[in-house]
Write a protein that holds these residues in place. Structure first.
Motif, mmCIF file in Angstrom:
data_model
loop_
_atom_site.group_PDB
_atom_site.id
_atom_site.type_symbol
_atom_site.label_atom_id
_atom_site.label_comp_id
_atom_site.label_asym_id
_atom_site.label_seq_id
_atom_site.Cartn_x
_atom_site.Cartn_y
_atom_site.Cartn_z
ATOM 1 N N ARG A 71 51.081 54.275 107.819
ATOM 2 C CA ARG A 71 49.682 54.609 108.095
ATOM 3 C C ARG A 71 48.742 53.816 107.194
ATOM 4 O O ARG A 71 47.711 53.298 107.648
ATOM 5 C CB ARG A 71 49.455 56.111 107.902
ATOM 6 C CG ARG A 71 48.000 56.544 108.077
ATOM 7 C CD ARG A 71 47.858 58.049 107.928
ATOM 8 N NE ARG A 71 48.357 58.529 106.664
ATOM 9 C CZ ARG A 71 47.677 58.467 105.522
ATOM 10 N NH1 ARG A 71 46.470 57.911 105.480
ATOM 11 N NH2 ARG A 71 48.186 58.948 104.402
ATOM 12 N N VAL A 72 49.106 53.712 105.922
ATOM 13 C CA VAL A 72 48.279 52.970 104.974
ATOM 14 C C VAL A 72 48.232 51.485 105.352
ATOM 15 O O VAL A 72 47.172 50.843 105.267
ATOM 16 C CB VAL A 72 48.805 53.154 103.536
ATOM 17 C CG1 VAL A 72 48.157 52.137 102.591
ATOM 18 C CG2 VAL A 72 48.516 54.560 103.050
ATOM 19 N N GLU A 75 45.855 51.146 108.224
ATOM 20 C CA GLU A 75 44.471 51.316 107.755
ATOM 21 C C GLU A 75 43.977 50.087 107.003
ATOM 22 O O GLU A 75 42.783 49.761 107.049
ATOM 23 C CB GLU A 75 44.364 52.541 106.853
ATOM 24 C CG GLU A 75 44.460 53.863 107.597
ATOM 25 C CD GLU A 75 44.337 55.053 106.655
ATOM 26 O OE1 GLU A 75 44.297 54.823 105.422
ATOM 27 O OE2 GLU A 75 44.293 56.194 107.152
ATOM 28 N N SER A 76 44.893 49.407 106.291
ATOM 29 C CA SER A 76 44.498 48.228 105.513
ATOM 30 C C SER A 76 44.034 47.086 106.417
ATOM 31 O O SER A 76 43.363 46.150 105.949
ATOM 32 C CB SER A 76 45.667 47.753 104.638
ATOM 33 O OG SER A 76 46.016 48.756 103.706
ATOM 34 N N ALA A 79 41.169 49.726 109.308
ATOM 35 C CA ALA A 79 40.115 50.503 108.638
ATOM 36 C C ALA A 79 40.001 50.033 107.190
ATOM 37 O O ALA A 79 40.109 50.808 106.249
ATOM 38 C CB ALA A 79 40.441 51.988 108.714
ATOM 39 N N LYS A 80 39.754 48.724 107.060
ATOM 40 C CA LYS A 80 39.751 48.098 105.734
ATOM 41 C C LYS A 80 38.695 48.693 104.810
ATOM 42 O O LYS A 80 38.948 48.904 103.614
ATOM 43 C CB LYS A 80 39.553 46.598 105.878
ATOM 44 C CG LYS A 80 39.695 45.839 104.563
ATOM 45 C CD LYS A 80 39.414 44.366 104.744
ATOM 46 C CE LYS A 80 40.465 43.707 105.605
ATOM 47 N NZ LYS A 80 40.260 42.238 105.677
ATOM 48 N N HIS A 82 37.456 51.685 104.743
ATOM 49 C CA HIS A 82 37.909 52.994 104.245
ATOM 50 C C HIS A 82 38.899 52.826 103.102
ATOM 51 O O HIS A 82 38.806 53.502 102.075
ATOM 52 C CB HIS A 82 38.555 53.768 105.401
ATOM 53 C CG HIS A 82 39.328 54.967 104.951
ATOM 54 N ND1 HIS A 82 38.730 56.104 104.434
ATOM 55 C CD2 HIS A 82 40.684 55.206 104.912
ATOM 56 C CE1 HIS A 82 39.665 56.985 104.104
ATOM 57 N NE2 HIS A 82 40.858 56.477 104.385
ATOM 58 N N ARG A 83 39.838 51.904 103.262
ATOM 59 C CA ARG A 83 40.831 51.643 102.221
ATOM 60 C C ARG A 83 40.182 51.135 100.950
ATOM 61 O O ARG A 83 40.526 51.549 99.847
ATOM 62 C CB ARG A 83 41.854 50.623 102.703
ATOM 63 C CG ARG A 83 42.949 51.132 103.592
ATOM 64 C CD ARG A 83 43.993 51.890 102.790
ATOM 65 N NE ARG A 83 43.927 53.331 102.997
ATOM 66 C CZ ARG A 83 44.142 54.224 102.077
ATOM 67 N NH1 ARG A 83 44.435 53.866 100.860
ATOM 68 N NH2 ARG A 83 44.073 55.500 102.333
ATOM 69 N N ARG A 86 38.484 53.922 99.091
ATOM 70 C CA ARG A 86 39.462 54.763 98.412
ATOM 71 C C ARG A 86 39.939 54.123 97.112
ATOM 72 O O ARG A 86 40.016 54.775 96.069
ATOM 73 C CB ARG A 86 40.668 55.008 99.329
ATOM 74 C CG ARG A 86 40.401 55.948 100.474
ATOM 75 C CD ARG A 86 40.323 57.382 100.021
ATOM 76 N NE ARG A 86 41.560 57.822 99.382
ATOM 77 C CZ ARG A 86 41.647 58.915 98.633
ATOM 78 N NH1 ARG A 86 40.558 59.654 98.382
ATOM 79 N NH2 ARG A 86 42.804 59.277 98.100
ATOM 80 N N GLU A 112 44.934 41.503 102.854
ATOM 81 C CA GLU A 112 45.272 42.805 103.422
ATOM 82 C C GLU A 112 46.607 43.335 102.906
ATOM 83 O O GLU A 112 46.783 44.546 102.726
ATOM 84 C CB GLU A 112 45.298 42.710 104.955
ATOM 85 C CG GLU A 112 43.930 42.395 105.542
ATOM 86 C CD GLU A 112 44.006 42.065 107.019
ATOM 87 O OE1 GLU A 112 45.141 41.924 107.526
ATOM 88 O OE2 GLU A 112 42.948 41.949 107.653
ATOM 89 N N SER A 119 47.210 50.356 97.711
ATOM 90 C CA SER A 119 46.927 51.676 98.287
ATOM 91 C C SER A 119 48.169 52.554 98.278
ATOM 92 O O SER A 119 48.100 53.753 97.991
ATOM 93 C CB SER A 119 46.417 51.520 99.723
ATOM 94 O OG SER A 119 45.173 50.846 99.761
#
Length: 235
Positions: A71-72, A75-76, A79-80, A82-83, A86, A112, A119
Motif C-alpha cells: 500500500r505504501v 501511495e508513493s 498519492a505522492k 500524501h506520502r 507524512r 519514488e 515511508s
C-alpha cells in the motif's frame, strides 16, 4: 534474533507444560514408565500444535505487513503528496531542521523508490528484509518445544522410583527454566535474575498444582491408576 525468540519460547513452553503434565501423572499413576509415556505423548503433541500455531500466526502477520508495504509503495506513486506530508510530519517531530527537511523532501519527491523505503521504515516501522519466515519459525518452535519436553520426561525413563524421578525432573527443569529466563531477560533488556526466578517459580508452581490434582484423582478413585493401566495392558 527472531528465531532465537522462537527457540526460547518453544523451549520454555515445553518445559512448563510437560513438567506440569508429568508431575500430575506421577501423582496419579505412581509409575515412572507410565509417567514418561504420558510426558512423551504430550510433548510430541504439543510440539506439533505449537509448530502449526506458530506457522499460521507468523504467516498471517507477514501477509498483513506485506499488504501494508505494498500500500505504501502504491501511495508513493499515486498519492505522492500524501506520502511526503507524512514523512515531513514524522521527520519534523524527530527534530530535523527546516532547511535539512526541505532538502530531504525535495530529493524524495524526485525518487519514488526512496520515498517508499523511508515511508516503510519511518511510518510503518517495518523492513522487508526482516520479515520472519513462518516455516523457519515453526521448525524452531517445534524442535525446541520437544527439547524442553524431554528435560522433565527423561528422569522417569532412567529412574525406577517415581518419587526420585519426580525430584530429578523438578530440579533439572528448574535449572533449564532459570537458564531460559536469563536468556529472555538479556534479549528483552529485562533483569535476567528476576526473569529466571519468575520462570522457575511459575513452572514449579504449575507442577505442584498438577501433582496435587493427580494425587486427589487417585485418592477419590480409591486405587492407583497405574495399577489399573497395568492390568489392562497385561490382560
Amino acid at each position: 534474533l527472531n528465531h532465537v525468540r522462537d527457540a526460547v519460547l518453544g523451549m520454555s513452553d515445553g518445559l512448563v507444560e510437560v513438567l506440569s503434565v508429568t508431575a500430575g501423572l506421577a501423582g496419579a499413576y505412581g509409575n515412572p514408565m507410565h509417567t514418561a509415556l504420558g510426558g512423551l505423548i504430550v510433548g510430541f503433541g504439543g510440539a506439533t500444535s505449537m509448530a502449526i500455531g506458530s506457522y499460521v500466526s507468523i504467516k498471517s502477520q507477514k501477509e498483513v505487513k506485506e499488504r501494508q508495504i505494498e500500500r505504501v509503495r502504491i501511495e508513493s506513486v499515486a498519492a505522492k503528496e500524501h506520502r511526503l506530508r507524512r514523512i515531513r510530519d514524522i521527520l519534523s517531530k524527530r527534530g530535523l531542521k527546516p532547511g535539512t527537511l526541505s532538502l530531504v523532501l525535495r530529493d524524495l519527491e524526485e525518487d519514488e523508490e526512496a520515498l517508499a523505503e523511508i515511508s516503510i521504515r519511518e511510518d510503518l516501522g517495518l523492513s522487508e528484509e526482516v520479515l520472519e519466515d513462518p516455516r523457519i519459525s515453526a521448525i524452531y518452535t517445534g524442535i525446541f518445544y520437544i527439547v524442553g519436553a524431554l528435560v522433565p520426561t527423561i528422569p522417569y525413563l532412567l529412574i525406577k522410583k517415581v518419587s526420585t524421578g519426580l525430584f530429578t525432573s523438578l530440579v533439572s527443569t528448574a535449572f533449564m527454566l532459570g537458564t531460559t529466563g536469563i536468556i529472555i531477560g538479556i534479549s528483552a533488556g529485562l533483569s535476567p535474575i528476576k526473569k529466571a526466578l519468575e520462570m522457575v517459580f511459575s513452572g514449579l508452581s504449575a507442577a505442584g498444582i498438577t501433582f496435587g490434582v493427580g494425587r486427589l484423582a487417585s485418592s477419590f478413585l480409591g486405587v492407583e491408576i497405574g495399577k489399573i493401566l497395568k492390568n489392562l495392558i497385561t490382560s
